[in-house]
Design a protein around this motif. Structure first.
Motif, PDB file in Angstrom:
ATOM      1  N   ALA A 160       1.031  -1.606  -0.113  1.00 47.78           N
ATOM      2  CA  ALA A 160       0.002   0.042  -0.110  1.00 47.78           C
ATOM      3  C   ALA A 160       0.653   1.607   0.013  1.00 47.78           C
ATOM      4  N   SER A 161       0.448   2.060  -0.540  1.00 55.02           N
ATOM      5  CA  SER A 161       1.439   3.549  -1.011  1.00 55.02           C
ATOM      6  C   SER A 161       1.085   4.387   0.654  1.00 55.02           C
ATOM      7  N   HIS A 162       0.525   3.999   1.754  1.00 51.02           N
ATOM      8  CA  HIS A 162       0.353   4.706   2.840  1.00 51.02           C
ATOM      9  C   HIS A 162       0.854   4.032   3.529  1.00 51.02           C
ATOM     10  N   SER A 163       1.571   2.992   3.954  1.00 51.97           N
ATOM     11  CA  SER A 163       1.939   1.823   4.859  1.00 51.97           C
ATOM     12  C   SER A 163       3.021   1.463   4.653  1.00 51.97           C
ATOM     13  N   ALA A 164       3.725   1.033   5.719  1.00 52.83           N
ATOM     14  CA  ALA A 164       4.940   0.317   5.651  1.00 52.83           C
ATOM     15  C   ALA A 164       5.611  -0.617   6.908  1.00 52.83           C
ATOM     16  N   VAL A 165       6.054  -2.273   6.029  1.00 55.60           N
ATOM     17  CA  VAL A 165       6.522  -2.697   7.801  1.00 55.60           C
ATOM     18  C   VAL A 165       8.335  -2.895   8.400  1.00 55.60           C
ATOM     19  N   GLU A 166       8.419  -2.535   9.316  1.00 52.58           N
ATOM     20  CA  GLU A 166      10.115  -2.141   9.327  1.00 52.58           C
ATOM     21  C   GLU A 166      10.055  -3.091  10.759  1.00 52.58           C
TER      22      GLU A 166
END
Length: 127
Positions: free
Chosen positions: A113-119
C-alpha cells in the motif's frame, strides 16, 4: 538468538506495521476483508514462527510517558512523534535469518500500500 525445538538457534524479529490511520479508517468492508485475508495468509505462511502480534488502537488513543522538567514522569495524550504514519500493528516472528523474515513480511498488505510500511527490527537476546 533463542533456542528452539531440536536445539536449532532462531532469531526473533519485530515487524512494526506503520500506516495512515485515515486510510485504514476509510476502507470499505470489502477492502477491510481483503486486507484481513492478507494478514491471515501471512499468519498461515509463518505458522508457529509467529510468536505474538496484535492490531493496536489508533495513535490518538495512545498515552506517552516521559520525563518532565524535574525528571518526574509525566503523561501526554497520543504518540511521542507527530507523524502521518503511526504504528498500527505488530508481529513478533522467529526466523532463521533476515531473508526468511523478508519473504514472510512481503505477504503483508501494508508492504504493497502507498500509505504504509513494515519496519523489521531484530530483537536483542540477553540470554
Amino acid at each position: 538468538m533463542i533456542p528452539t525445538e531440536g536445539n536449532d538457534l532462531m532469531a526473533k524479529y519485530m515487524l512494526l506495521i506503520y500506516g495512515d490511520a485515515a486510510q485504514w479508517e476509510a476502507m470499505t468492508p470489502d477492502e477491510r476483508a481483503a486486507h484481513d485475508a492478507r494478514h491471515a495468509a501471512f499468519r498461515e505462511a509463518a505458522g508457529p514462527r509467529v510468536a505474538g502480534g496484535e492490531e493496536l488502537e489508533f495513535a490518538p488513543n495512545a498515552t506517552t510517558l516521559r520525563a518532565g522538567v524535574t525528571g518526574e514522569p509525566i503523561t501526554t495524550d497520543g504518540p511521542f512523534l507527530e507523524t502521518k504514519e503511526a504504528l498500527g500493528e505488530y508481529y513478533l516472528v522467529e526466523a532463521a535469518d533476515l531473508d526468511e523474515v523478508l519473504r514472510l513480511a512481503a505477504l503483508l498488505p501494508e508492504v504493497h500500500a502507498s500509505h504504509s510500511a513494515v519496519e523489521i527490527r531484530p530483537v536483542v537476546f540477553h540470554g
